[in-house]
Design an enzyme around this catalytic site. Sequence first.
Site, PDB file in Angstrom:
ATOM      1  N   LYS A   1       0.878  -1.182   0.000  1.00 26.36           N
ATOM      2  CA  LYS A   1       0.000   0.000   0.000  1.00 26.36           C
ATOM      3  C   LYS A   1       0.909   1.223   0.000  1.00 26.36           C
ATOM      4  O   LYS A   1       1.446   1.619   1.021  1.00 26.36           O
ATOM      5  CB  LYS A   1      -0.906  -0.001   1.238  1.00 26.36           C
ATOM      6  CG  LYS A   1      -2.103   0.905   1.004  1.00 26.36           C
ATOM      7  CD  LYS A   1      -2.393   1.984   1.968  1.00 26.36           C
ATOM      8  CE  LYS A   1      -1.466   3.000   2.438  1.00 26.36           C
ATOM      9  NZ  LYS A   1      -1.432   4.254   1.674  1.00 26.36           N
TER      10      LYS A   1
ATOM     11  N   GLY B   1       7.253   5.627   7.914  1.00 28.08           N
ATOM     12  CA  GLY B   1       6.418   6.824   7.928  1.00 28.08           C
ATOM     13  C   GLY B   1       6.606   7.538   9.249  1.00 28.08           C
ATOM     14  O   GLY B   1       7.645   7.379   9.906  1.00 28.08           O
ATOM     15  N   SER B   2       5.604   8.287   9.648  1.00 24.19           N
ATOM     16  CA  SER B   2       5.773   9.113  10.845  1.00 24.19           C
ATOM     17  C   SER B   2       5.699   8.272  12.120  1.00 24.19           C
ATOM     18  O   SER B   2       5.090   7.184  12.131  1.00 24.19           O
ATOM     19  CB  SER B   2       4.696  10.190  10.875  1.00 24.19           C
ATOM     20  OG  SER B   2       3.435   9.570  10.988  1.00 24.19           O
TER      21      SER B   2
ATOM     22  N   GLY C   1       3.288   5.095  13.133  1.00 25.24           N
ATOM     23  CA  GLY C   1       3.980   3.872  13.565  1.00 25.24           C
ATOM     24  C   GLY C   1       3.487   3.392  14.923  1.00 25.24           C
ATOM     25  O   GLY C   1       3.389   2.181  15.173  1.00 25.24           O
TER      26      GLY C   1
ATOM     27  N   GLU D   1      10.162   2.092  10.652  1.00 23.74           N
ATOM     28  CA  GLU D   1      11.165   3.124  10.346  1.00 23.74           C
ATOM     29  C   GLU D   1      10.436   4.453  10.395  1.00 23.74           C
ATOM     30  O   GLU D   1       9.574   4.712   9.553  1.00 23.74           O
ATOM     31  CB  GLU D   1      11.765   2.919   8.951  1.00 23.74           C
ATOM     32  CG  GLU D   1      12.606   1.672   8.795  1.00 23.74           C
ATOM     33  CD  GLU D   1      13.890   1.717   9.596  1.00 23.74           C
ATOM     34  OE1 GLU D   1      14.285   2.814  10.047  1.00 23.74           O
ATOM     35  OE2 GLU D   1      14.476   0.654   9.798  1.00 23.74           O
TER      36      GLU D   1
ATOM     37  N   CYS E   1      13.768  11.562   6.078  1.00 21.45           N
ATOM     38  CA  CYS E   1      13.832  11.132   7.482  1.00 21.45           C
ATOM     39  C   CYS E   1      15.201  11.444   8.053  1.00 21.45           C
ATOM     40  O   CYS E   1      15.353  11.649   9.249  1.00 21.45           O
ATOM     41  CB  CYS E   1      13.541   9.650   7.581  1.00 21.45           C
ATOM     42  SG  CYS E   1      14.491   8.677   6.433  1.00 21.45           S
TER      43      CYS E   1
ATOM     44  N   GLU F   1       9.922  17.127  14.763  1.00 15.86           N
ATOM     45  CA  GLU F   1      10.190  16.939  13.327  1.00 15.86           C
ATOM     46  C   GLU F   1       9.294  17.866  12.516  1.00 15.86           C
ATOM     47  O   GLU F   1       8.070  17.810  12.646  1.00 15.86           O
ATOM     48  CB  GLU F   1       9.932  15.484  12.923  1.00 15.86           C
ATOM     49  CG  GLU F   1      10.320  15.205  11.482  1.00 15.86           C
ATOM     50  CD  GLU F   1      10.060  13.761  11.043  1.00 15.86           C
ATOM     51  OE1 GLU F   1       8.951  13.251  11.290  1.00 15.86           O
ATOM     52  OE2 GLU F   1      10.974  13.161  10.450  1.00 15.86           O
TER      53      GLU F   1
END
Length: 496
Positions: free
Chosen positions: A175, A228-229, A233, A250, A284, A385
């Site tokens: 996805k 992703g963020s 996660g 990650e 990232c 972030e």
Amino acid sequence: MAKSFKNFIAGEWVEPRNGAYFENRNPADESDLIGRFPDSGRADLEAAVRSARRGFELWRRTPAPARGDVLRRVGDLLVQQKEKLADAMTREMGKVLAETRGDVQEGIDTAFYAATEGRRLFGHVVPSELANKWAMTYRRPIGVTGLITPFNFPLAIPTWKMFPALLCGNSVVIKPSEDVPHTVHLLVEILLEAGLPPEVVQLVHGRGESVGSALVEHPDVPVISFTGSTATGAIIGETCGRMHKRLSLEMGGKNAMIVMDDADLDLALDGILWGAFGTTGQRCTATSRLIVHRKVHDRFVARVADAAAALRLGDGRQDKTDVGPLIHEEARRKVEHYIGVAEEQGAELVTGGKRPGGKRLGSGYFFQPTVYTGVKAGSRLEQEEIFGPVLSVVRVGSYEEAARVNNGVKYGLSSSIYTSNVNTAFRALQDLDNGITYVNAPTIGAEAHLPFGGVKATGNGHREGGWEVFEFYSETKVCYVDFSGALQRAQIDNYD
Ligand code: NAD
């Protein structure tokens, strides 16, 4: 009329069952509609997983070197189509062509690395403690893997996940990010052209909250790999923990470059511009903090500000562009929110800080490369972030203070130090609490054949890339063969 793309499920390109689509537009020019992509639902995902289970039964019996051969052909096709892919990627993601070519190259490197792993995928043969008995391990495929990817590396990150998963003999349901669906569409076409049996790969487009979470929650998908963020996660982690799934996360970063008073400042300048403003700060591993020794602070920051102000914003497909747009308006508003935070906290704006004026950039999500000084360690600007072209400069008086500031955030992806002192360099390799540390190079620049990942809120202990990722996508089987013809009891018969 823009093209309507399809999902790839059960060996066919199919429309979403609910008939719903979302639009994919060029972030450098929102009037450029790339296509409409399926806004899939649970029923599409269910069909994909059913087919992937059949694909797994076939693929797991295919010898690993033969699986590797398919990936070698995938690598060849990526080489042939590099320019086409880079162009499509820049159009939907925005980063400049030099970077999207690099993104494809990472996919090529990952394909060839995985292809050769088909002839290794080593287990161990270990001496048994008993006579006439062998003990050994080998790596077995696990099943259907569910892969969920972010927008910022539209090709490389899907390949980091897909190629090792496939090499190990698993089937894949991917996805991709709804912000960059076209690139993975092209990648799946390449996998099929290379001879991957159709049911081994399934592509289901759609939104994270609907089809992404359906994939994570599916009981027949024992492996989830997510990039992703950290916020997303955490949601995925809860579900996978409850369902006992194998999960690789990650996630976010707040990476710093340390510039010591003995650094080569010309080199550090090149590094900070690339680290902070490459990919418009949407990596990232982007350098979002610059930690500078007070002895060189003023002169270095002045050079950074001048050079940042001279970067040319524009469409990433045009030669002269240094920095492309942000991915969408919401991302730009998030950057603007942090401009407000910086003002509240009394940071000093030295360049940038707003949307560019003028007609040329009016239809894209551009934001000026921005530098703040006087940023306090522990402040929100320094901790959170932002994922945009905003650099926060923290002034320090010693190496110890620099290391403390570097480590004082919740994330732990990458760090960098510029110094000409070999002892300081090695101390940093030891002290900086990150998955990756660079010496005299910026915080970005991972190579595909080394493990990649971070500590603390950036990851959950797994690594992508390199040799370690093959362990994530396979299960260790331990095999004992006793050819003594008698019952031998471990821990008992050879110790009186
Ligand atoms: P995001 O978390 O918004 O989305 C990532 C993916 O998750 C998308 O495909 C999205 O559709 C899906 N998703 C969203 N909600 C979901 C849910 N509830 N269940 C299942 N899937 C869901 O991230 P993004 O904005 O695409 O990417 C930027 C973030 O990714 C940044 O935080 C960045 O640091 C991080 N990132 C990390 C790495 C790394 O290797 N550590 C690499 C690239 C990006």
